[in-house]
Motif scaffolding. Structure first.
Motif, PDB file in Angstrom:
ATOM      1  N   ILE A 267       9.864 -23.521  -1.160  1.00  0.00           N
ATOM      2  CA  ILE A 267       9.772 -22.988   0.183  1.00  0.00           C
ATOM      3  C   ILE A 267       9.637 -21.381  -0.265  1.00  0.00           C
ATOM      4  O   ILE A 267       9.988 -20.983  -1.169  1.00  0.00           O
ATOM      5  N   LEU A 268       8.630 -20.684   0.646  1.00  0.00           N
ATOM      6  CA  LEU A 268       8.286 -19.294   0.498  1.00  0.00           C
ATOM      7  C   LEU A 268       9.192 -18.693   1.502  1.00  0.00           C
ATOM      8  O   LEU A 268       8.657 -18.554   2.815  1.00  0.00           O
ATOM      9  N   ASN A 269      10.134 -18.119   1.446  1.00  0.00           N
ATOM     10  CA  ASN A 269      10.931 -17.523   2.380  1.00  0.00           C
ATOM     11  C   ASN A 269      10.720 -15.964   2.439  1.00  0.00           C
ATOM     12  O   ASN A 269       9.981 -15.276   1.593  1.00  0.00           O
ATOM     13  N   ILE A 270      11.371 -15.289   3.308  1.00  0.00           N
ATOM     14  CA  ILE A 270      11.024 -13.746   3.692  1.00  0.00           C
ATOM     15  C   ILE A 270      11.453 -12.841   2.719  1.00  0.00           C
ATOM     16  O   ILE A 270      11.035 -11.626   2.716  1.00  0.00           O
ATOM     17  N   ASP A 271      12.332 -13.166   1.786  1.00  0.00           N
ATOM     18  CA  ASP A 271      12.979 -12.479   0.691  1.00  0.00           C
ATOM     19  C   ASP A 271      12.272 -12.427  -0.371  1.00  0.00           C
ATOM     20  O   ASP A 271      12.150 -11.570  -1.495  1.00  0.00           O
TER      21      ASP A 271
ATOM     22  N   LEU B  24       2.765 -16.520   2.481  1.00  0.00           N
ATOM     23  CA  LEU B  24       1.787 -17.106   1.819  1.00  0.00           C
ATOM     24  C   LEU B  24       0.537 -16.145   1.791  1.00  0.00           C
ATOM     25  O   LEU B  24      -0.043 -15.570   0.632  1.00  0.00           O
ATOM     26  N   VAL B  25       0.084 -15.609   2.797  1.00  0.00           N
ATOM     27  CA  VAL B  25      -1.016 -14.935   3.336  1.00  0.00           C
ATOM     28  C   VAL B  25      -0.697 -13.429   2.423  1.00  0.00           C
ATOM     29  O   VAL B  25      -1.598 -12.740   1.857  1.00  0.00           O
ATOM     30  N   ILE B  26       0.509 -13.001   2.718  1.00  0.00           N
ATOM     31  CA  ILE B  26       1.029 -11.622   2.262  1.00  0.00           C
ATOM     32  C   ILE B  26       0.974 -11.566   0.559  1.00  0.00           C
ATOM     33  O   ILE B  26       0.397 -10.631   0.090  1.00  0.00           O
ATOM     34  N   LEU B  27       1.630 -12.785   0.018  1.00  0.00           N
ATOM     35  CA  LEU B  27       1.422 -12.834  -1.359  1.00  0.00           C
ATOM     36  C   LEU B  27      -0.126 -12.823  -1.843  1.00  0.00           C
ATOM     37  O   LEU B  27      -0.256 -12.148  -3.010  1.00  0.00           O
ATOM     38  N   ILE B  28      -1.030 -13.224  -1.234  1.00  0.00           N
ATOM     39  CA  ILE B  28      -2.323 -13.312  -1.452  1.00  0.00           C
ATOM     40  C   ILE B  28      -2.830 -12.137  -1.256  1.00  0.00           C
ATOM     41  O   ILE B  28      -3.469 -11.714  -2.405  1.00  0.00           O
ATOM     42  N   VAL B  29      -2.872 -11.420  -0.079  1.00  0.00           N
ATOM     43  CA  VAL B  29      -3.269  -9.982  -0.087  1.00  0.00           C
ATOM     44  C   VAL B  29      -2.617  -9.126  -1.252  1.00  0.00           C
ATOM     45  O   VAL B  29      -3.373  -8.289  -1.620  1.00  0.00           O
ATOM     46  N   ALA B  30      -1.441  -9.075  -1.433  1.00  0.00           N
ATOM     47  CA  ALA B  30      -0.507  -8.544  -2.447  1.00  0.00           C
ATOM     48  C   ALA B  30      -1.276  -8.425  -3.807  1.00  0.00           C
ATOM     49  O   ALA B  30      -1.410  -7.534  -4.677  1.00  0.00           O
ATOM     50  N   PHE B  31      -1.289  -9.686  -4.412  1.00  0.00           N
ATOM     51  CA  PHE B  31      -1.887  -9.877  -5.663  1.00  0.00           C
ATOM     52  C   PHE B  31      -3.422  -9.475  -5.724  1.00  0.00           C
ATOM     53  O   PHE B  31      -3.870  -9.034  -6.975  1.00  0.00           O
ATOM     54  N   SER B  32      -4.074  -9.770  -4.656  1.00  0.00           N
ATOM     55  CA  SER B  32      -5.513  -9.233  -4.600  1.00  0.00           C
ATOM     56  C   SER B  32      -5.551  -7.704  -4.694  1.00  0.00           C
ATOM     57  O   SER B  32      -6.468  -7.273  -5.448  1.00  0.00           O
ATOM     58  N   THR B  33      -4.721  -7.050  -3.995  1.00  0.00           N
ATOM     59  CA  THR B  33      -4.531  -5.575  -4.164  1.00  0.00           C
ATOM     60  C   THR B  33      -4.159  -5.110  -5.542  1.00  0.00           C
ATOM     61  O   THR B  33      -4.634  -4.100  -6.091  1.00  0.00           O
TER      62      THR B  33
ATOM     63  N   ILE C 198       5.942  -3.630   3.359  1.00  0.00           N
ATOM     64  CA  ILE C 198       5.425  -3.386   4.389  1.00  0.00           C
ATOM     65  C   ILE C 198       4.967  -4.564   5.411  1.00  0.00           C
ATOM     66  O   ILE C 198       5.387  -4.485   6.538  1.00  0.00           O
ATOM     67  N   ALA C 199       4.823  -5.609   4.870  1.00  0.00           N
ATOM     68  CA  ALA C 199       4.321  -6.764   5.381  1.00  0.00           C
ATOM     69  C   ALA C 199       5.685  -7.786   5.665  1.00  0.00           C
ATOM     70  O   ALA C 199       5.236  -9.027   5.824  1.00  0.00           O
ATOM     71  N   CYS C 200       6.561  -7.636   5.359  1.00  0.00           N
ATOM     72  CA  CYS C 200       7.987  -8.527   5.351  1.00  0.00           C
ATOM     73  C   CYS C 200       7.817  -8.920   6.992  1.00  0.00           C
ATOM     74  O   CYS C 200       7.713  -8.252   8.008  1.00  0.00           O
ATOM     75  N   PRO C 201       7.848 -10.310   7.077  1.00  0.00           N
ATOM     76  CA  PRO C 201       7.711 -10.809   8.403  1.00  0.00           C
ATOM     77  C   PRO C 201       9.102 -11.020   9.045  1.00  0.00           C
ATOM     78  O   PRO C 201       9.319 -11.987   9.964  1.00  0.00           O
ATOM     79  N   CYS C 202      10.080 -10.124   8.784  1.00  0.00           N
ATOM     80  CA  CYS C 202      11.265 -10.102   9.362  1.00  0.00           C
ATOM     81  C   CYS C 202      11.245 -10.000  11.038  1.00  0.00           C
ATOM     82  O   CYS C 202      12.085 -10.835  11.909  1.00  0.00           O
ATOM     83  N   ALA C 203      10.532  -9.203  11.423  1.00  0.00           N
ATOM     84  CA  ALA C 203      10.219  -8.943  12.904  1.00  0.00           C
ATOM     85  C   ALA C 203       9.532 -10.114  13.569  1.00  0.00           C
ATOM     86  O   ALA C 203       9.909 -10.506  14.461  1.00  0.00           O
ATOM     87  N   LEU C 204       8.734 -10.933  12.753  1.00  0.00           N
ATOM     88  CA  LEU C 204       8.286 -12.147  13.386  1.00  0.00           C
ATOM     89  C   LEU C 204       9.379 -13.210  13.511  1.00  0.00           C
ATOM     90  O   LEU C 204       9.361 -13.732  14.584  1.00  0.00           O
TER      91      LEU C 204
END
Length: 789
Positions: free
Chosen positions: A234-238, A420-429, A451-457
């Motif tokens: 699982i890919l959790n928010i932490d 998952l999307v955030i990890l892709i963006v982060a590693f691309s960056t 900055i892209a943590c989905p906590c608010a979501l």
């Protein structure tokens, strides 16, 4: 050199017990390990090193639980070899703790069920007391690392003990952050006179030293949570946070070892400090807005208490110790009590899942949550009512089908792909900055992850639904859980029962036609009606003049048909004409209740239906958006009147048995309809359960059923259209919150990937975004609720 016990970690010198090439200090630790392994729970040891506690530490500690007087104070239920206990366990701190405790039935087969309430850190256990004592159960929990904290003097407040570990971590992170910032000042201002080469390494290594407790203690929860989620696929928010902290620490450590810079220890410690402060404020915000403490006080269920020989209906929450309570057939026992009068056949399936009724004699103790399955009884409360306990029973997911019990599925699904999307963006960056400016890559990479943590979501849906639950509760509409609101917003058709649902029991006019009943027959009738919760029975019972109440020798109520009872040599039947085999069964007549004594037909009570205030205006409003149907167990005498007063297109079906209503809903839902059923909660149990949403109308009747999703105060029926519109607005608010959260993340990411946002600022903005979403959902739900209701 001493050995270390694989289970509890205690070092010992004496001969060890060896299993699977692992050393154990005692037979107790060895046994616990073998039990875990035998039931394929050995992954428990992956949670952390030496997570267990040696059973030797608890030898004699819980012996006082062998004292029945003491154990009785802890037990919620003790009947027919089944005991239920709710224990406060301070060591519950994460999802793995929940997993281990809810697998307790695998650790000991005599444990039937275990349910963890994470916010309160409690576990509720159902177990076979003839094979497993309370003391043995407690020692078992303690041996796997979860010793209960028991305070007999004030066990309820014990559950509210605050976990201060987060505050300690904030303190450590704040102390380290302040010192690292202080040590960084010379390099910030490039003080060359002071910042000589011989001092620069010392200051940098001091910053490294201050960062160690932050990374390995204050940030430990993030690393543990991320590790466990990866183990489970699982890919959790932490995970992004843990990854960002690891990269910053590794990069900073490399820089001071290679003498290429001072690293980012200031950003690292500041990042953790602000993240933890944000988490603390999120917890406080949640506690402040927690609907659980307030909406239960509006539970619209009534009971009948007997005072000075008179019967009086009161709300269940007002029942006090010593009150004498009348419990009719199919009513729930609201409080632990003593049987004072009548023949008690108690069905505890609501509590234990066991459906065989248990006979009780006068003076026996009856536990809350049981259901009377025979003639009326009188009980005396031995404690005040705990509505939270009744609610806990009602809200059991085991009582619902799987489709209805999925909580926040949309949020969980979106959060997973978002991470998952955030990890892709982060590693691309990271790849781009390693090529463009390697020294800045770790800094930018961490900023993107934070900055892209989905906590608010993740907070949008539970906070919106939770606040709506409280708002509904204050308006006399009690919902089982938040997902009922989501399902209400999907409704396409609404089905109404007639008698007791759209008709007002206290306003109907009743006339008797037939042979006059003598005094004894009137007493038989009154005493028989006293045991039933059917709306017509309650109307007749309230209308008949006072009689000497008789304790019937036999009592049987057939749902949707009638009642048969005996007293000494006399038999009485009350119900429909077909139930009495009377010739009127072939005729269409007004709503009637027929009477026979000793198989001699006496007559009938004819009721002139009076409809609830505003019900036809409700039909008119609902017909604009939904298909409306009335399914009634009565005959078709009222069809013409209902047709005139109802919107065109309203479907009407009469002489409907409970199974007919069930089949009607089942067949239509197979065709794709989302149906809402509104009934009395008694004869309509099957239809309520089968429907997409089932609502039981309550009118001072303690017959709420696990079959229904919501309980509506009868006086609030006229507002149903507003409640349905509010559910749709609630879903719109959730979607809008998702949009705001996504916009926040897009804007934040645009700054982070270009290197214009530091991890510290990102750490400050992340909790602020979560709190802003919570504020938005809370204020929005209050605004639309005031506007609609």
């Amino acid at each position: 050199m001493g050995k270390s016990c694989f289970h509890c970690g205690i070092e010992f010198e004496n001969e060890s017990f060896v299993v699977d090439q692992k050393d154990f200090c005692c037979i107790g630790c060895k046994t616990v390990y073998e039990i875990l392994s035998e039931h394929e729970l050995h992954s428990y040891y992956d949670i952390e090193k030496n997570p267990g506690i040696s059973p030797l530490q608890f030898v004699g500690k819980f012996d006082y639980l062998d004292n029945k007087d003491i154990s009785d104070q802890l037990l919620e239920f003790d009947e027919n070899g089944i005991q239920i206990v709710n224990l406060f366990i301070p060591n519950i701190h994460c999802s793995s703790c929940i997993w281990v405790l809810e697998q307790a039935n695998k650790l000991n087969l005599h444990i039937k069920d275990a349910q963890v309430t994470f916010p309160k850190k409690t576990v509720r256990l159902v177990y076979n007391s003839s094979s497993l004592s309370l003391k043995e159960l407690v020692v078992l929990l303690a041996s796997i690392g979860y010793p209960p904290k028991i305070n007999l003097e004030n066990k309820n407040t014990e559950k509210q003990v605050t976990d201060r570990s987060l505050l300690y971590k904030i303190g450590v992170a704040g102390f380290s952050f302040g010192n690292v910032m202080l040590l960084s000042f010379p390099e910030y201002f490039e003080v060359s006179e002071f910042w000589l080469d011989q001092y620069k390494p010392v200051f940098r290594w001091l910053m490294f030293a201050f960062s160690l407790p932050v990374v390995f203690y204050a940030a430990s929860d993030y690393f543990i949570s991320a590790y466990k989620s990866l183990k489970k696929g699982i890919l959790n928010i932490d995970l992004p946070i843990a990854l960002g902290v690891f990269v910053l620490f590794t990069r900073s450590t490399y820089e001071i070892i290679a003498h290429t810079g001072q690293g980012f220890f200031d950003s690292l410690t500041g990042l953790l400090f602000f993240l933890l402060v944000g988490r603390y404020f999120q917890q406080k915000t949640y506690a402040f807005l927690s609907f659980e403490r307030s909406y239960k006080s509006y539970f619209p269920i009534g009971v009948t208490v007997i005072k000075d020989g008179m019967e009086e209906n009161i709300q269940v929450k007002d029942v006090k110790k010593g009150d004498r309570i009348l419990i009719r057939n199919e009513e729930i026992i609201p409080v632990d009590s003593i049987l004072m009068k009548g023949n008690a056949e108690i069905d505890y399936s609501f509590v234990t899942g066991e459906s065989n009724p248990i006979h009780k004699a006068l003076g026996d103790k009856i536990y809350a949550g049981g259901k009377q399955k025979d003639q009326p009884i009188e009980i005396q409360a031995i404690r005040s009512v705990s509505q939270s306990y009744l609610t806990q029973l009602w809200s059991k997911d085991s009582m619902k089908n799987q489709e209805k019990s999925q909580d926040f599925a949309l949020t969980n699904k979106i959060s997973k792909y978002f991470t998952l999307v955030i990890l892709i963006v982060a590693f691309s960056t990271l790849g781009f900055w390693l090529w463009w400016d390697p020294g800045y890559a770790a800094y930018v990479f961490s900023a993107v992850l934070i900055i892209a943590c989905p906590c608010a979501l993740a907070l949008a849906e539970p906070f919106t639904l939770g606040n709506l639950l409280r708002i509904y509760g204050k308006r006399g509409f009690y919902l089982k859980n938040g997902q009922v609101i989501n399902r209400m917003a999907e409704i396409s058709s609404i089905i109404f029962d007639k008698t007791g649902t759209i008709t007002a029991n206290d306003q109907s006019k009743i006339h008797y036609h037939g042979m006059e009943l003598n005094t004894h027959e009137q007493a038989l009738l009154k005493s028989t009606l006293r045991g039933s919760n059917h709306p017509l029975s309650r109307q007749l019972y309230n209308m008949l003049r006072s009689q000497n109440i008789l304790t019937m020798d036999d009592f049987k109520e057939t749902a949707g048909k009638g009642i048969e009872a005996t007293f000494e040599k006399d038999t009485i039947k009350v119900g429909s004409a077909s139930f009495l085999n009377h010739k009127a069964a072939t005729k269409v007549e007004n709503t009637s209740v027929h009477i026979s004594t000793n198989n001699n037909y006496k007559g009938k009570f004819v009721l002139q239906n009076m409809y609830r205030e505003g019900v036809f205006e409700l039909f008119k409003n609902l017909s604009k958006h939904y298909e409306i149907a009335i399914l009634s167990g009565d005959n078709a005498q009222e069809e013409e009147n209902l047709t005139k007063r109802s919107p065109s297109g309203t479907k009407m079906f009469f002489n409907q048995k409970p199974e007919d209503k069930y089949n009607y809903i089942k067949d239509h839902q197979k065709e794709g309809s989302k149906m809402l059923m509104i009934g009395d909660g008694l004869n309509d149990a099957g239809a309520l359960k089968e429907s997409h949403v089932g609502i039981a109308v309550s009118e001072n009747v303690n017959v709420f059923s696990p079959a229904c999703d919501a309980i509506l105060d009868a006086s609030k029926l006229k507002d149903l259209d507003k409640y349905l519109r509010l559910s749709k607005m609630g879903v719109h608010i959730i979607h809008l919150s998702f949009v705001i959260s996504f916009l926040y993340n897009v804007i934040g990411l645009s700054f982070a990937v270009t290197g214009n946002l530091s991890p510290v600022v990102a750490a400050i903005l992340m909790p602020l975004s979560s709190i802003s979403i919570v504020a938005f959902t809370t204020l929005s739900t209050y605004y639309v609720s005031r506007k609609l209701t």
